[in-house]
Design a protein around this motif. Structure first.
Motif, short mmCIF file in Angstrom:
data_model
loop_
_atom_site.label_atom_id
_atom_site.label_comp_id
_atom_site.label_asym_id
_atom_site.label_seq_id
_atom_site.Cartn_x
_atom_site.Cartn_y
_atom_site.Cartn_z
N GLY A 135 0.83 -1.20 0.00
CA GLY A 135 0.00 0.00 0.00
C GLY A 135 0.86 1.24 0.00
N VAL A 136 0.45 2.25 0.76
CA VAL A 136 1.20 3.50 0.77
C VAL A 136 2.51 3.36 1.53
CG1 VAL A 136 -0.84 4.94 0.54
CG2 VAL A 136 -0.07 4.27 2.82
N GLN A 137 2.62 2.31 2.35
CA GLN A 137 3.85 2.12 3.14
C GLN A 137 4.86 1.33 2.31
OE1 GLN A 137 4.31 3.57 6.03
NE2 GLN A 137 2.25 4.44 5.92
N ASN A 175 12.92 0.82 -1.82
CA ASN A 175 13.28 2.23 -1.58
C ASN A 175 13.33 2.99 -2.90
OD1 ASN A 175 15.86 1.78 -2.78
ND2 ASN A 175 16.68 1.10 -0.81
N SER A 176 13.54 4.28 -2.80
CA SER A 176 13.50 5.12 -4.01
C SER A 176 14.60 4.76 -4.99
CB SER A 176 13.59 6.60 -3.62
OG SER A 176 14.76 6.86 -2.86
N SER A 187 6.56 9.36 -3.59
CA SER A 187 5.95 9.32 -2.26
C SER A 187 6.94 8.96 -1.17
CB SER A 187 4.79 8.31 -2.26
OG SER A 187 5.28 6.98 -2.39
N ILE A 188 8.07 8.34 -1.55
CA ILE A 188 9.08 7.99 -0.54
C ILE A 188 10.41 8.68 -0.85
CG2 ILE A 188 8.04 5.79 0.10
CD1 ILE A 188 9.99 4.39 -1.77
N GLN A 221 5.83 14.47 -15.42
CA GLN A 221 4.99 15.49 -14.83
C GLN A 221 3.71 14.84 -14.31
OE1 GLN A 221 4.37 18.47 -17.82
NE2 GLN A 221 6.31 19.51 -17.39
N GLY A 222 3.40 15.10 -13.07
CA GLY A 222 2.24 14.47 -12.46
C GLY A 222 2.58 13.23 -11.67
N SER A 223 3.69 12.59 -12.04
CA SER A 223 4.17 11.45 -11.26
C SER A 223 5.14 11.92 -10.19
CB SER A 223 4.84 10.42 -12.18
OG SER A 223 3.93 9.89 -13.11
N LEU A 224 6.01 12.86 -10.56
CA LEU A 224 6.87 13.54 -9.60
C LEU A 224 6.31 14.92 -9.35
CD1 LEU A 224 10.47 12.74 -10.95
CD2 LEU A 224 9.09 11.41 -9.34
#
Length: 296
Positions: free
Chosen positions: A75-77, A84-85, A116-117, A148-151
């Motif tokens: 999920g979001v976690q 990781n990024s 998001s992370i 654009q829109g993703s970052l």
């Protein structure tokens, strides 16, 4: 017995050496081993394929699908699944370098997870994302807006700044002996009837494409109006043992084509064989330029 970590580590090491492990990559069940690895192992395997220019759709599709499944489960976690990024950036970069356009939508999803992370980021990783952004724009993929829109805008600006800084550093570097030798030979090309004579030559900073995406060794235009990029390609542009192009070189060639440049590749090892023989150097270049300009 091989395990997933050993396999991904071996691929990573081979990519660092510019060596394509053909037997390993052709081994039955390789994809199954790779997807069982840690997120770092998945990313290492993807990066290795990208670096080596190895376009294995089945294997790469499996890597992306596994990464997506782990993100979805967490999920979001995202950090809870160990992703990781840096892992996400390597996956995205490999898709772009290998020009796997069918996975462009997945790249956007991975980039959103990366956003998001977002954490302290190395310049190399920021440059990777800018290459992904440029690739998506070049081929108008997945909506044609790049990342654009993703970052976020701030994240995208960081990526652009890291890329521009690298271009500036490279432009300020002293030209190699081979680059200067090739440039001098191009200047000496004789004018002959219907020969695509090179004019408007430039090197260094003047050789940056208008959008700042590429820095060319030698940029020029033929009398017929054909944009030409003359690149002195050293050994690191080619992998062993088959002599195929490394992934970043494949990316460069594709990006040049999109921008309307015809590529004249001058492998350094071939050029050195002509050292001291100006006539043969000019014949070599004229043939390459003729071929690039389509005037054989």
């Amino acid at each position: 017995k091989a395990n997933s970590q050993n396999v991904s580590n071996t691929l990573w090491a081979c990519a660092k050496l510019g060596f394509l492990p053909q037997q390993l990559l052709a081994a039955p069940g390789l994809a199954g081993l790779l997807v069982a690895d840690t997120p770092q192992g998945l990313a290492n395997a993807a990066w290795a394929c990208g670096q080596l220019g190895h376009r294995a759709e089945q294997q790469f599709g499996a890597l992306l699908a596994e990464a997506e499944q782990r993100l979805a489960a967490a999920g979001v976690q995202s950090a809870s699944c160990g992703v990781n990024s840096q892992n996400l950036r390597n996956l995205c970069w490999a898709v772009a370098v290998l020009d796997l356009r069918q996975h462009a939508q997945q790249v956007l999803q991975l980039a959103r997870a990366c956003s998001s992370i977002w954490s302290s980021t190395e310049e190399e990783e920021l440059r990777q994302l800018w290459q992904v952004h440029t690739w998506l724009l070049d081929f108008q993929l997945a909506g044609g807006q790049g990342l654009q829109g993703s970052l976020t805008e701030q994240q995208l600006q960081q990526c652009r700044a890291a890329w521009d800084e690298q271009m500036q550093r490279r432009a300020e570097q002293r030209h190699t002996d081979v680059q200067r030798s090739v440039f001098a030979a191009v200047l000496q090309l004789p004018i002959r009837k219907q020969q695509p004579q090179m004019e408007q030559l430039s090197v260094g900073r003047d050789g940056v494409t208008p959008d700042g995406a590429l820095l060319l060794d030698i940029a020029g235009r033929t009398a017929g109006g054909v944009l030409v990029a003359v690149e002195a390609d050293g050994p690191t542009r080619f992998r062993q043992p088959d002599g195929g192009l490394m992934g970043p070189t494949q990316y460069r060639n594709s990006a040049l084509k999109v921008r309307g440049h015809s590529l004249v590749s001058v492998p350094v090892l071939e050029w050195r064989k002509l050292q001291g023989d100006g006539q043969r150097q000019q014949q070599y270049l004229m043939q390459r330029i003729d071929e690039a300009a389509g005037c054989q």
